[in-house]
Design an enzyme around this catalytic site. Structure first.
Site, PDB file in Angstrom:
ATOM      1  N   GLU A 140      17.272 -16.721   5.994  1.00 59.87           N
ATOM      2  CA  GLU A 140      16.587 -16.148   7.154  1.00 59.87           C
ATOM      3  C   GLU A 140      15.966 -17.242   8.031  1.00 59.87           C
ATOM      4  O   GLU A 140      15.570 -16.996   9.171  1.00 59.87           O
ATOM      5  CB  GLU A 140      15.485 -15.169   6.707  1.00 59.87           C
ATOM      6  CG  GLU A 140      15.975 -13.751   6.522  1.00 59.87           C
ATOM      7  CD  GLU A 140      16.986 -13.584   5.397  1.00 59.87           C
ATOM      8  OE1 GLU A 140      18.183 -13.487   5.707  1.00 59.87           O
ATOM      9  OE2 GLU A 140      16.607 -13.535   4.229  1.00 59.87           O
ATOM     10  N   ASP A 200      22.815  -9.233   7.608  1.00 59.65           N
ATOM     11  CA  ASP A 200      22.121  -9.642   6.378  1.00 59.65           C
ATOM     12  C   ASP A 200      22.716  -8.919   5.166  1.00 59.65           C
ATOM     13  O   ASP A 200      22.014  -8.601   4.210  1.00 59.65           O
ATOM     14  CB  ASP A 200      20.605  -9.383   6.502  1.00 59.65           C
ATOM     15  CG  ASP A 200      19.780  -9.988   5.365  1.00 59.65           C
ATOM     16  OD1 ASP A 200      20.299 -10.861   4.657  1.00 59.65           O
ATOM     17  OD2 ASP A 200      18.627  -9.564   5.197  1.00 59.65           O
ATOM     18  N   ARG A 226      12.104 -13.605 -10.508  1.00 63.38           N
ATOM     19  CA  ARG A 226      12.814 -12.513 -11.202  1.00 63.38           C
ATOM     20  C   ARG A 226      13.069 -12.785 -12.673  1.00 63.38           C
ATOM     21  O   ARG A 226      13.562 -11.910 -13.362  1.00 63.38           O
ATOM     22  CB  ARG A 226      14.119 -12.192 -10.477  1.00 63.38           C
ATOM     23  CG  ARG A 226      13.859 -11.659  -9.103  1.00 63.38           C
ATOM     24  CD  ARG A 226      15.023 -11.042  -8.371  1.00 63.38           C
ATOM     25  NE  ARG A 226      14.609 -10.968  -6.979  1.00 63.38           N
ATOM     26  CZ  ARG A 226      14.832 -11.932  -6.091  1.00 63.38           C
ATOM     27  NH1 ARG A 226      15.549 -12.988  -6.406  1.00 63.38           N
ATOM     28  NH2 ARG A 226      14.354 -11.821  -4.868  1.00 63.38           N
ATOM     29  N   LYS A 240      24.675  -5.056  -0.676  1.00 64.54           N
ATOM     30  CA  LYS A 240      23.884  -4.425   0.385  1.00 64.54           C
ATOM     31  C   LYS A 240      24.715  -3.555   1.320  1.00 64.54           C
ATOM     32  O   LYS A 240      24.223  -2.576   1.867  1.00 64.54           O
ATOM     33  CB  LYS A 240      23.211  -5.514   1.226  1.00 64.54           C
ATOM     34  CG  LYS A 240      21.880  -6.019   0.702  1.00 64.54           C
ATOM     35  CD  LYS A 240      21.283  -6.916   1.780  1.00 64.54           C
ATOM     36  CE  LYS A 240      19.987  -7.558   1.347  1.00 64.54           C
ATOM     37  NZ  LYS A 240      19.488  -8.475   2.410  1.00 64.54           N
ATOM     38  N   ASN A 292      23.914 -13.946   2.972  1.00 64.50           N
ATOM     39  CA  ASN A 292      24.213 -13.677   4.376  1.00 64.50           C
ATOM     40  C   ASN A 292      24.306 -14.951   5.205  1.00 64.50           C
ATOM     41  O   ASN A 292      23.983 -16.046   4.753  1.00 64.50           O
ATOM     42  CB  ASN A 292      23.139 -12.759   4.964  1.00 64.50           C
ATOM     43  CG  ASN A 292      21.744 -13.338   4.841  1.00 64.50           C
ATOM     44  OD1 ASN A 292      21.131 -13.255   3.785  1.00 64.50           O
ATOM     45  ND2 ASN A 292      21.245 -13.948   5.901  1.00 64.50           N
TER      46      ASN A 292
HETATM   47  O1  LIG Z   1      19.077 -14.907   2.635  1.00 65.34           O
HETATM   48  C1  LIG Z   1      18.325 -15.332   1.756  1.00 65.34           C
HETATM   49  O2  LIG Z   1      18.257 -16.529   1.437  1.00 65.34           O
HETATM   50  C2  LIG Z   1      17.466 -14.337   1.071  1.00 65.34           C
HETATM   51  C3  LIG Z   1      16.583 -14.691   0.056  1.00 65.34           C
HETATM   52  C4  LIG Z   1      15.816 -13.690  -0.564  1.00 65.34           C
HETATM   53  C5  LIG Z   1      14.922 -14.168  -1.652  1.00 65.34           C
HETATM   54  O3  LIG Z   1      14.973 -15.373  -1.950  1.00 65.34           O
HETATM   55  O4  LIG Z   1      14.162 -13.448  -2.250  1.00 65.34           O
HETATM   56  C6  LIG Z   1      15.954 -12.343  -0.117  1.00 65.34           C
HETATM   57  C7  LIG Z   1      16.898 -12.106   0.908  1.00 65.34           C
HETATM   58  N1  LIG Z   1      17.614 -13.085   1.473  1.00 65.34           N
HETATM   59  C8  LIG Z   1      17.165 -10.792   1.419  1.00 65.34           C
HETATM   60  O5  LIG Z   1      18.001 -10.631   2.315  1.00 65.34           O
HETATM   61  C9  LIG Z   1      16.461  -9.686   0.891  1.00 65.34           C
HETATM   62  O6  LIG Z   1      16.698  -8.533   1.291  1.00 65.34           O
HETATM   63  C10 LIG Z   1      15.474  -9.932  -0.107  1.00 65.34           C
HETATM   64  C11 LIG Z   1      14.589  -9.056  -0.737  1.00 65.34           C
HETATM   65  C12 LIG Z   1      13.849  -9.830  -1.564  1.00 65.34           C
HETATM   66  C13 LIG Z   1      12.721  -9.433  -2.402  1.00 65.34           C
HETATM   67  O7  LIG Z   1      12.483 -10.124  -3.389  1.00 65.34           O
HETATM   68  O8  LIG Z   1      12.029  -8.466  -2.049  1.00 65.34           O
HETATM   69  N2  LIG Z   1      14.255 -11.124  -1.484  1.00 65.34           N
HETATM   70  C14 LIG Z   1      15.246 -11.212  -0.596  1.00 65.34           C
HETATM   71 CA   LIG Z   2      18.906 -12.581   3.431  1.00 69.70          CA
END
Ligand SMILES: O=C(O)c1cc(C(=O)O)c2c(n1)C(=O)C(=O)c1cc(C(=O)O)[nH]c1-2
Ligand SMILES: [Ca+2]
Length: 719
Positions: free
Chosen positions: A193, A320, A125, A347, A275
């Protein structure tokens, strides 16, 4: 510019005193010095050469094709005419901001076999700039400092200590933009996750030495970590967890994967905490306690990481519902008094206003439809749960809105001080939550949610798919924080659109999942300009001046978790190919994109036979190990290969070479022979052949429109 001897520059020089220059960003409107342009993360630029009266004439000024055709989520920085853009696979490009010409590039050579260690595409990002150096994180957990002029490596550190991974039990990846405050580079990570214990680290920008680390959830034995978080975790957080439960192994979660914000006015750093890990609250913490600091904003001191305050938005998280979404500060009149506040749209669907210095809850209202809470306690801000939503406690299925992708995800919102509105890229994507059958069981190399992954997918019936599609929505929500109400909304074709930029020209800019880049009137949402960018856009635009001219730029590239996991259904947003590039617009541009000649993954008639005795197991294994990247029920969304049409499914050996032995690791496909047995891999192949047969004709039919895009993926499903 040269100044007479002894004269004091009217503003701090961005290249040698970046901290002051960011604080006085409005003295440097030509630059975009930090992720949200200023430390307020408002993503508002006072530039107004491009405005409502002339934006209709906006033209493509230049484009730069990227070498990674996956999701692009980066916010480029611009420092004195040089653009620093990070891309998928953690690569950095320095471009001439006036022409798009490459000045230098840096590839940290992130290994391909780690793509499956993160949930959501190998995105990045953005970078941070500080006194002549640029800093960014890599998917494999490094923090890299480069000389901004030459692109030469200055230092590199591994931000993930070995013991954090607890053998292979936990997983850490870095894709968030790093931030800098007071000479310290701040970096978090993702992984909840899979299994992770979230933490944020602060490194000295000059030397790369670790200054402090703050863990966001307790040590599983309530012992000191010799970290800045020790006292807050041991006195406040530990007692909100069950002493047993899967968190003691999986780590508990709370990853800070997106928002880390320094607020010079309060002199605090705000951490947006993620989360629970595993998601399932019953399995994670025996259904006991609020589980601090999950789903919270935590404020710490920039020099030491010392805890100052926290506010928990989602106690007992099981959906989440991360609070990592962008943390914005602004000054707002409340009851006739000017307050310095945090505004936050996490969220969970509620828009929170907190006092920035103390974390005091001031108000909260839902900014999208939500069904998990009956509302917020207006004194404390604590949600009043809908008992039906507590699926881990009541054992029932729960069709949750927002779902796991949230009412708002990483796509940045913007605020215009001229209109007083916060512009949220809001969305609706439901999710079906159900407990994992037979208790919590972790699988290495896969998501470990404690949920029934078969249920997390959608049945292939027209009823189920049509109903679900009706619930897929996306908007710009122009939110008035003074009244806590939407002033107006712009309806999009579906969810997963890009972040928003607001400008002094009374404009909003946003790229959409359908591949269009738009300008809207910031006062009423009227659509004033659009451009066909040939690939879905999920990144936020920026604006800057180079050689005296205003530009608006954005990274183009469809990806991230929505198309990865939702697969076929994500195509209803309107695009199926990824052509990644940076595009920049000006009023007198004359660049033209080459005509698009890619049509995405075209159906190939599959082998006619498959073994129905193993396809149910193949479905289970696919949903557990493959779906998160290759799409629910084996339907791709145009970013990664659509396995139904892959040559590899035609031969058992060929498929095993890829899935078992890692023939494509260089391209991001890990080998799975440590987690899947050969007969399980073969069951997956049989299942994919089955799905290819079931869907072949419908995919052929669905491509009969002029763009070759399957607009309606239910077309041709026979009940
Ligand atoms: O719980 C986490 O560690 C984690 C990491 C990330 C990530 O690193 O991009 C996302 C999410 N959760 C998440 O819940 C989520 O909806 C999400 C969308 C994205 C994306 O870049 O499209 N990353 C992440
Ligand atoms: Ca997540």
């Amino acid at each position: 510019a040269s100044l007479p001897y002894g004269a004091v520059p009217a503003y701090a020089d961005a290249q040698s005193n970046t901290g002051e220059a960011i604080i006085h960003a409005d003295d440097h409107p030509e630059n975009w010095l930090t992720y949200g342009r200023t430390y307020t993360e408002q993503r508002y630029s006072p530039l107004e050469d491009i405005n409502r009266s002339n934006v209709g004439n906006l033209k493509l000024a230049w484009f730069y094709d990227l070498d990674t055709n996956r999701g692009q989520e980066g916010t480029p920085l611009v420092v004195d005419g040089v653009m620093y853009a990070t891309t998928n696979w953690s690569k950095m490009k320095a471009l001439d901001a006036a022409t798009g010409k490459l000045l230098w590039a840096y590839d940290p050579r992130t290994p391909g076999n780690i793509a499956d260690k993160g949930c959501c595409d190998t995105v990045n990002r953005g970078a941070a700039y500080w006194n002549g150096k640029v800093f960014f994180g890599t998917f494999d957990g490094r923090l890299i400092a480069l000389d901004a002029k030459t692109g030469k490596l200055v230092w590199s550190v591994n931000t993930i200590p070995k013991d954090a991974s607890l053998g292979q039990q936990r997983s850490y990846t870095v894709d968030g933009a790093v931030r800098i405050a007071k000479g310290r580079v701040l970096i978090g990570n993702g992984g909840s996750e899979f299994g992770a214990r979230g933490f944020v680290s602060a490194y000295d920008a000059e030397t790369g030495k670790l200054d402090w680390r703050f863990y966001t959830v307790p040590n599983n034995k309530n012992q000191p970590d010799h970290a800045a978080s020790d006292s807050a975790l041991m006195t406040k957080a530990y007692k909100t967890w069950s002493p047993t439960g899967a968190w003691t192994k999986q780590g508990g979660g709370g990853t800070v994967w997106d928002s880390i914000v320094y607020d010079p006015e309060a002199d605090l750093v705000y951490l947006g905490v993620g989360n629970g890990s595993p998601w399932n609250y019953k399995y994670r913490s025996d259904g006991i306690g609020d589980n601090l600091f999950l789903g919270s904003i935590v404020a710490v001191k920039p020099e030491t990481g010392e805890y100052v305050w926290h506010f928990q938005e989602t106690p007992m998280d099981q959906w989440d519902y991360t609070s990592v979404q962008q943390i914005m500060t602004l000054d707002l009149p409340i009851n006739g008094e000017k307050r310095h506040v945090i505004v936050h749209a996490p969220k969970n669907g509620f828009f929170y206003i907190l006092d920035a210095k103390t974390g005091e809850f001031l108000s909260g209202t839902n900014y999208v439809y939500q069904n998990w809470a009956l509302g917020l306690d207006q004194k404390t801000g604590r949600p009043i749960y809908n008992p039906e939503a507590l699926y881990t406690l009541n054992g029932k299925e729960w069709y949750g809105i927002p779902g796991d992708l949230g009412g708002h995800n990483f796509a940045a919102m913007a605020y215009s001080p001229k209109t007083g509105l916060v512009y949220i890229p809001g969305q609706q994507v439901p999710f079906l939550y159900k407990n994992q059958v037979g208790g919590f069981k972790a699988h290495p190399d896969s998501w470990n949610l404690g949920l029934d992954m078969n249920k997390a997918g959608l049945p292939d019936t027209p009823e189920a798919r049509t109903a679900f599609m009706k619930d897929l929505k996306g908007w710009i929500i122009a939110w008035d924080p003074k009244t806590q109400k939407a002033a107006w909304v712009v309806d999009h074709k579906g969810p997963w659109n890009g972040g928003i930029l607001a400008t002094g020209g009374d404009l909003l800019f946003q790229g959409l999942a359908n591949g269009e880049f738009h300008a809207y009137d910031a006062t009423n949402g009227a659509d004033l300009f659009h451009f066909d960018a040939q690939s879905g856009i999920i990144a936020p635009p920026i604006t800057y001046k180079a050689q005296g001219k205003q530009y608006v730029a954005v990274e183009v590239g469809w990806g991230g978790i929505y198309p990865f996991f939702l697969g076929g259904l994500a195509r209803t947003s309107g695009w199926t190919v990824n052509h990644s590039r940076v595009v920049a617009f000006s009023l007198d541009g004359n660049a033209v994109l080459p005509p698009q000649n890619d049509k995405g993954f075209l159906p190939v008639k599959p082998p006619a036979q498959y073994d129905t005795k193993v396809t149910d197991n193949g479905y289970f294994q696919f949903q557990t190990y493959c779906a998160a990247c290759h799409g629910d029920n084996a339907e791709g969304a145009g970013v990664l290969p659509d396995l139904r049409w892959s040559g590899a499914i035609r031969h058992q050996d060929a498929f095993y070479n890829v899935v078992g032995r890692g023939a494509l690791t260089a391209y991001g496909m890990d080998r799975f022979d440590t987690s899947l047995k050969p007969d399980e891999i073969e069951a997956i192949r049989q299942f994919i052949i089955k799905r290819a047969n079931e869907t072949y004709q419908r995919e052929v039919d669905a491509r009969k429109n002029d763009k070759g895009i399957p607009e309606n993926p239910t077309l041709g499903i026979t009940p």
